[in-house]
Write a protein that holds these residues in place. Structure first.
Motif, PDB file in Angstrom:
ATOM      1  N   THR A 194       0.847  -1.179   0.000  1.00 46.50           N
ATOM      2  CA  THR A 194       0.000   0.000   0.000  1.00 46.50           C
ATOM      3  C   THR A 194       0.884   1.230   0.000  1.00 46.50           C
ATOM      4  O   THR A 194       1.815   1.328   0.818  1.00 46.50           O
ATOM      5  N   GLY A 195       0.610   2.148  -0.914  1.00 46.85           N
ATOM      6  CA  GLY A 195       1.420   3.344  -1.013  1.00 46.85           C
ATOM      7  C   GLY A 195       0.573   4.598  -1.059  1.00 46.85           C
ATOM      8  O   GLY A 195      -0.498   4.622  -1.678  1.00 46.85           O
ATOM      9  N   VAL A 196       1.054   5.642  -0.397  1.00 47.47           N
ATOM     10  CA  VAL A 196       0.426   6.964  -0.433  1.00 47.47           C
ATOM     11  C   VAL A 196       1.461   7.936  -0.991  1.00 47.47           C
ATOM     12  O   VAL A 196       2.601   7.971  -0.501  1.00 47.47           O
ATOM     13  N   TYR A 197       1.080   8.688  -2.018  1.00 48.29           N
ATOM     14  CA  TYR A 197       2.062   9.570  -2.647  1.00 48.29           C
ATOM     15  C   TYR A 197       1.473  10.947  -2.916  1.00 48.29           C
ATOM     16  O   TYR A 197       0.259  11.129  -3.064  1.00 48.29           O
ATOM     17  N   LEU A 198       2.385  11.928  -2.985  1.00 42.66           N
ATOM     18  CA  LEU A 198       2.021  13.315  -3.264  1.00 42.66           C
ATOM     19  C   LEU A 198       3.071  13.908  -4.186  1.00 42.66           C
ATOM     20  O   LEU A 198       4.283  13.764  -3.938  1.00 42.66           O
ATOM     21  N   GLN A 199       2.621  14.541  -5.258  1.00 43.92           N
ATOM     22  CA  GLN A 199       3.534  15.148  -6.234  1.00 43.92           C
ATOM     23  C   GLN A 199       3.038  16.547  -6.595  1.00 43.92           C
ATOM     24  O   GLN A 199       1.837  16.779  -6.735  1.00 43.92           O
ATOM     25  N   ASP A 200       3.986  17.461  -6.759  1.00 45.42           N
ATOM     26  CA  ASP A 200       3.665  18.830  -7.168  1.00 45.42           C
ATOM     27  C   ASP A 200       4.561  19.208  -8.348  1.00 45.42           C
ATOM     28  O   ASP A 200       5.789  19.184  -8.237  1.00 45.42           O
ATOM     29  N   GLN A 201       3.940  19.494  -9.483  1.00 48.96           N
ATOM     30  CA  GLN A 201       4.651  20.019 -10.651  1.00 48.96           C
ATOM     31  C   GLN A 201       4.419  21.529 -10.695  1.00 48.96           C
ATOM     32  O   GLN A 201       3.295  21.989 -10.849  1.00 48.96           O
ATOM     33  N   LEU A 202       5.503  22.295 -10.550  1.00 53.79           N
ATOM     34  CA  LEU A 202       5.409  23.747 -10.503  1.00 53.79           C
ATOM     35  C   LEU A 202       6.092  24.360 -11.717  1.00 53.79           C
ATOM     36  O   LEU A 202       7.207  23.947 -12.081  1.00 53.79           O
ATOM     37  N   THR A 203       5.446  25.323 -12.331  1.00 56.26           N
ATOM     38  CA  THR A 203       6.029  26.069 -13.445  1.00 56.26           C
ATOM     39  C   THR A 203       5.967  27.554 -13.110  1.00 56.26           C
ATOM     40  O   THR A 203       4.889  28.098 -12.852  1.00 56.26           O
ATOM     41  N   TRP A 204       7.132  28.220 -13.107  1.00 56.99           N
ATOM     42  CA  TRP A 204       7.229  29.638 -12.753  1.00 56.99           C
ATOM     43  C   TRP A 204       7.665  30.436 -13.981  1.00 56.99           C
ATOM     44  O   TRP A 204       8.699  30.165 -14.564  1.00 56.99           O
ATOM     45  N   GLU A 239       6.814  30.286 -16.925  1.00 54.57           N
ATOM     46  CA  GLU A 239       6.983  29.447 -18.113  1.00 54.57           C
ATOM     47  C   GLU A 239       8.442  29.091 -18.380  1.00 54.57           C
ATOM     48  O   GLU A 239       8.789  28.630 -19.466  1.00 54.57           O
ATOM     49  N   ARG A 240       9.297  29.279 -17.365  1.00 59.07           N
ATOM     50  CA  ARG A 240      10.731  29.011 -17.529  1.00 59.07           C
ATOM     51  C   ARG A 240      11.224  27.937 -16.558  1.00 59.07           C
ATOM     52  O   ARG A 240      11.864  26.974 -16.946  1.00 59.07           O
ATOM     53  N   TRP A 241      10.936  28.162 -15.277  1.00 58.35           N
ATOM     54  CA  TRP A 241      11.417  27.236 -14.261  1.00 58.35           C
ATOM     55  C   TRP A 241      10.368  26.160 -13.994  1.00 58.35           C
ATOM     56  O   TRP A 241       9.200  26.465 -13.789  1.00 58.35           O
ATOM     57  N   ILE A 242      10.805  24.900 -14.015  1.00 55.19           N
ATOM     58  CA  ILE A 242       9.918  23.768 -13.755  1.00 55.19           C
ATOM     59  C   ILE A 242      10.521  22.937 -12.629  1.00 55.19           C
ATOM     60  O   ILE A 242      11.695  22.552 -12.684  1.00 55.19           O
ATOM     61  N   ALA A 243       9.720  22.680 -11.617  1.00 54.74           N
ATOM     62  CA  ALA A 243      10.155  21.841 -10.500  1.00 54.74           C
ATOM     63  C   ALA A 243       9.157  20.710 -10.309  1.00 54.74           C
ATOM     64  O   ALA A 243       7.948  20.902 -10.466  1.00 54.74           O
ATOM     65  N   VAL A 244       9.664  19.548  -9.978  1.00 56.40           N
ATOM     66  CA  VAL A 244       8.828  18.399  -9.647  1.00 56.40           C
ATOM     67  C   VAL A 244       9.278  17.885  -8.293  1.00 56.40           C
ATOM     68  O   VAL A 244      10.441  17.510  -8.105  1.00 56.40           O
ATOM     69  N   LEU A 245       8.336  17.883  -7.333  1.00 58.50           N
ATOM     70  CA  LEU A 245       8.616  17.439  -5.974  1.00 58.50           C
ATOM     71  C   LEU A 245       7.685  16.279  -5.655  1.00 58.50           C
ATOM     72  O   LEU A 245       6.469  16.368  -5.883  1.00 58.50           O
ATOM     73  N   GLY A 246       8.236  15.203  -5.130  1.00 59.61           N
ATOM     74  CA  GLY A 246       7.408  14.041  -4.836  1.00 59.61           C
ATOM     75  C   GLY A 246       7.816  13.358  -3.549  1.00 59.61           C
ATOM     76  O   GLY A 246       9.002  13.326  -3.193  1.00 59.61           O
TER      77      GLY A 246
END
Length: 673
Positions: free
Chosen positions: A402-412, A414-421
């Protein structure tokens, strides 16, 4: 080439739908969201249905052989399964976002004709999937119902008396297109390059989609498959393959059958039902629930040379038999909630999920001596199959996760892209009569990309992996889970006006508890302490002009066992260098349009046996395709391994070598309507 699914506008591409040609621009495996590949800060390669068709692939492992960092034929021609390595690791295979394979030799292998695309995600993916080695995963996408009526009937004939008929039908079932269907069916009767081994298959894959409104979509996919084959892997000894045979004997024939006629078989039956549900009440929220129940039975009977065999001076070799009757029942579920928030300069795609996997395996098996056989002049019929009283029943093994996950794809801007999980997993390995094994893990993923001018986008990432290992070792002990981590630095370049990308990536990964063959016991596998793999990958997937597509790749891989009995040694079966190139053109001949031709070259460098005592030579292979499209008809001739080169993909320290695929010539006639 005309696809059986007509798509002409690449802007209409989705991460699960048809792609015209060989160049995909979107994917979902890296984020579980429909994201442009150029905005994904991780290495990913996509193999489209058109590319599989044009390159004449017959298996999933064939489809991977032109991708950077991937070895698609690790153990040669193998009728039992699709074996590949990504960055030196054996990948877990997912189908429609859920795990497809559990353990070894317990499932049917998917057919490329039934797939819309294959995504090869390189590097850890445990934050989203839970199950996955540090090298990456192979994500398969099934063909799904479309709202445009169309169909294809495909007939093939080729080497080793291969005869295959395949049908693909799709379209709406009612006037308002709220009900769609698709039916894929495959029938094959074929021999193989190994004497007395068949490769027959029957597949039926019905699917239906319900779209009562623009916000609701529910697809049900069925899979009913029956394969009847044997073992093309003959586990030939070092002597007579990569080393000289004794007493001046020649090379061992690559088509030799070491088992026994009437006994050897690898027969599988599988039934599966998949549910894919999506509800998007507005532009912000999307809810998805993916479910699958599958069960399979395998009858695996074979005879092969005893490991660490001695090829006698007259060509005789000692053999052993192996019989296994595994059964697998699996239930997988993935529940997702996605929110897209756009606040001007900052845009976020937040994904929260809860997934669950439950796999139950049991097996009856037998093993013993099977007498000798002369590899140059085999005489069969002197073997008596084991009696039922000689079988061993393994205790039932149940693995749940069983897994619980959270991810956030952020674009600032239209240049900077971050992926946090971030993810938390809880896994239980429960074996009848043994102590229950419980494992928990927290895995993380951090990635940052900058979309610079001129289409250049550098990125950096860190990710972790966690994979419970199903099954028991020879001594009845449950395997420990794999744990890994990777640092990656890369850049993606999207040329102006040219669909596709050029990518470069350098990485450093570590993994603990990896399995390896036990040199002293061929029925056992050992878990190494820790391994390290470092590498560089270059890849180009480009549509230079509407009539010219180009695929190229180069990989450098440096592997080492850091802890354990093989400390200081290289990983087995991992070439230091690999490269490939495929080019394809459409053209007119004598004023007649509709012709197409493709040519490819594949290089795999030398690899080691796991003890650094024997090196398997490298090889270069050439492939080609010629075709002609007229009206609703499409004709093609594919030739793989044009020179019919005899080569061995790898040899292992336990004493065996694996024969590569000989020249195959397949003619295909397709009628589309």
């Amino acid at each position: 080439m005309l696809s059986p699914v007509t798509v002409t506008d690449s802007s209409a591409e989705t991460a699960t739908g048809p792609v015209p040609g060989h160049v995909a621009r979107r994917g979902a495996s890296a984020t579980k969201t429909d994201t442009p590949l150029v905005e994904t800060p991780q290495s990913i390669s996509v193999v489209t249905a058109d590319r599989m068709r044009d390159q004449g692939v017959q298996t999933v492992q064939d489809a991977l052989r032109y991708s950077a960092g991937v070895r698609g034929e690790t153990y040669g021609l193998d009728s039992r399964g699709d074996w590949s390595t990504i960055r030196g690791s054996d990948p877990v295979v997912f189908l429609d976002g859920m795990q497809q394979t559990f353990g070894y030799y317990a499932s049917s292998r998917p057919d490329p004709f039934a797939l819309e695309r294959i995504e090869i995600l390189k590097g850890p993916a445990s934050v989203l999937y839970g199950q996955g080695t540090v090298g990456g995963i192979v994500s398969l996408v099934s063909k799904r119902p479309l709202d445009t009526p169309q169909g294809e009937v495909q007939l093939q004939y080729g080497s080793f008396d291969r005869k295959q008929l395949a049908v693909d039908l799709t379209g709406p079932l009612n006037a308002d297109k709220s009900l769609l269907y698709r039916l894929v069916a495959i029938g094959r009767d074929s021999d193989t390059q190994v004497d007395k081994v068949d490769d027959d298959r029957y597949v039926l894959m019905p699917a239906i989609t319900w779209r009562p409104s623009g916000s609701v979509e529910w697809t049900l996919l069925g899979n009913f498959q029956k394969d009847k084959t044997g073992s093309t892997t003959q586990f030939l000894p070092h002597a007579g393959t990569v080393l000289p045979a004794p007493n001046g004997l020649p090379k061992i024939p690559v088509d030799v059958f070491v088992s026994e006629p009437g006994f050897d078989e690898y027969d599988t039956e599988q039934q599966a039902v998949t549910s894919l549900f999506r509800y998007a009440p507005n532009d912000t929220w999307t809810f998805r629930q993916n479910l699958r129940y599958a069960e399979s039975e395998v009858s695996y009977q074979t005879i092969y040379p005893r490991f660490r065999p001695t090829l006698q001076a007259n060509g005789d070799i000692d053999r052993v038999y192996w019989v296994a009757k595994p059964e697998l029942k699996s239930w997988t579920a993935d529940n997702q909630a996605q929110a897209v928030v756009d606040s001007g300069r900052l845009r976020q795609t937040v994904l929260a999920g809860l997934d669950y996997q439950h796999a139950v395996t049991k097996r009856r098996w037998a093993y013993g001596a099977a007498g000798t056989l002369n590899l140059y002049n085999p005489v069969y019929g002197n073997f008596t199959p084991p009696a039922e009283t000689g079988f061993v029943d393994d205790p039932e093994n149940t693995v749940t996760q069983t897994g619980v996950y959270l991810q956030d794809q952020l674009t600032w801007d239209e240049r900077w892209i971050a992926v946090l999980g971030l993810r938390h997993d809880h896994a239980i390995n429960d074996t009848e009569g043994s102590e229950r094994q419980k494992d928990t893990a927290v895995t993380k993923r951090l990635a940052l990309m900058y979309k610079g001018g001129g289409g250049v986008s550098p990125y950096v990432s860190y990710a972790e992996s966690f994979q419970p290992v199903i099954g028991l070792d020879f001594h009845g002990k449950a395997f420990k889970p794999l744990r890994g981590r990777q640092y990656e630095l890369g850049v993606k370049y999207e040329p102006a006006g040219v669909p596709g990308m050029v990518t470069a990536a350098a990485y450093d990964l570590r993994e603990k508890n990896r399995k390896s063959p036990d040199p002293s016991n061929n029925l056992n596998q050992l878990q190494l302490g820790e391994v390290r793999v470092r590498g560089l990958e270059l890849e180009a997937q480009l549509r230079i002009t509407p009539a010219w597509e180009l695929l190229g790749s180069y990989s450098w891989t440096d592997s080492e066992v850091l802890e354990g009995s093989n400390a200081g040694k290289r990983l087995p079966s991992v070439p230091e260098q690999m490269a490939s190139l495929w080019t394809q053109h459409r053209f007119s001949l004598a004023g007649i349009s509709g012709f197409r031709a493709g040519f490819g070259a594949r290089y795999a460098g030398p690899s080691w046996d796991g003890s650094d005592s024997l090196q398997t030579p490298g090889y270069t292979l050439y492939d080609a395709m010629v075709g002609y499209d007229v009206g609703r008809w499409s004709l093609a001739l594919n030739v793989n391994n044009i020179e019919d080169k005899t080569y061995y993909t790898t040899c292992l320290a336990r004493g065996d070598c694996f024969v590569g695929t000989r020249r195959t010539v397949v003619g295909t006639a397709s009628y589309r309507f």
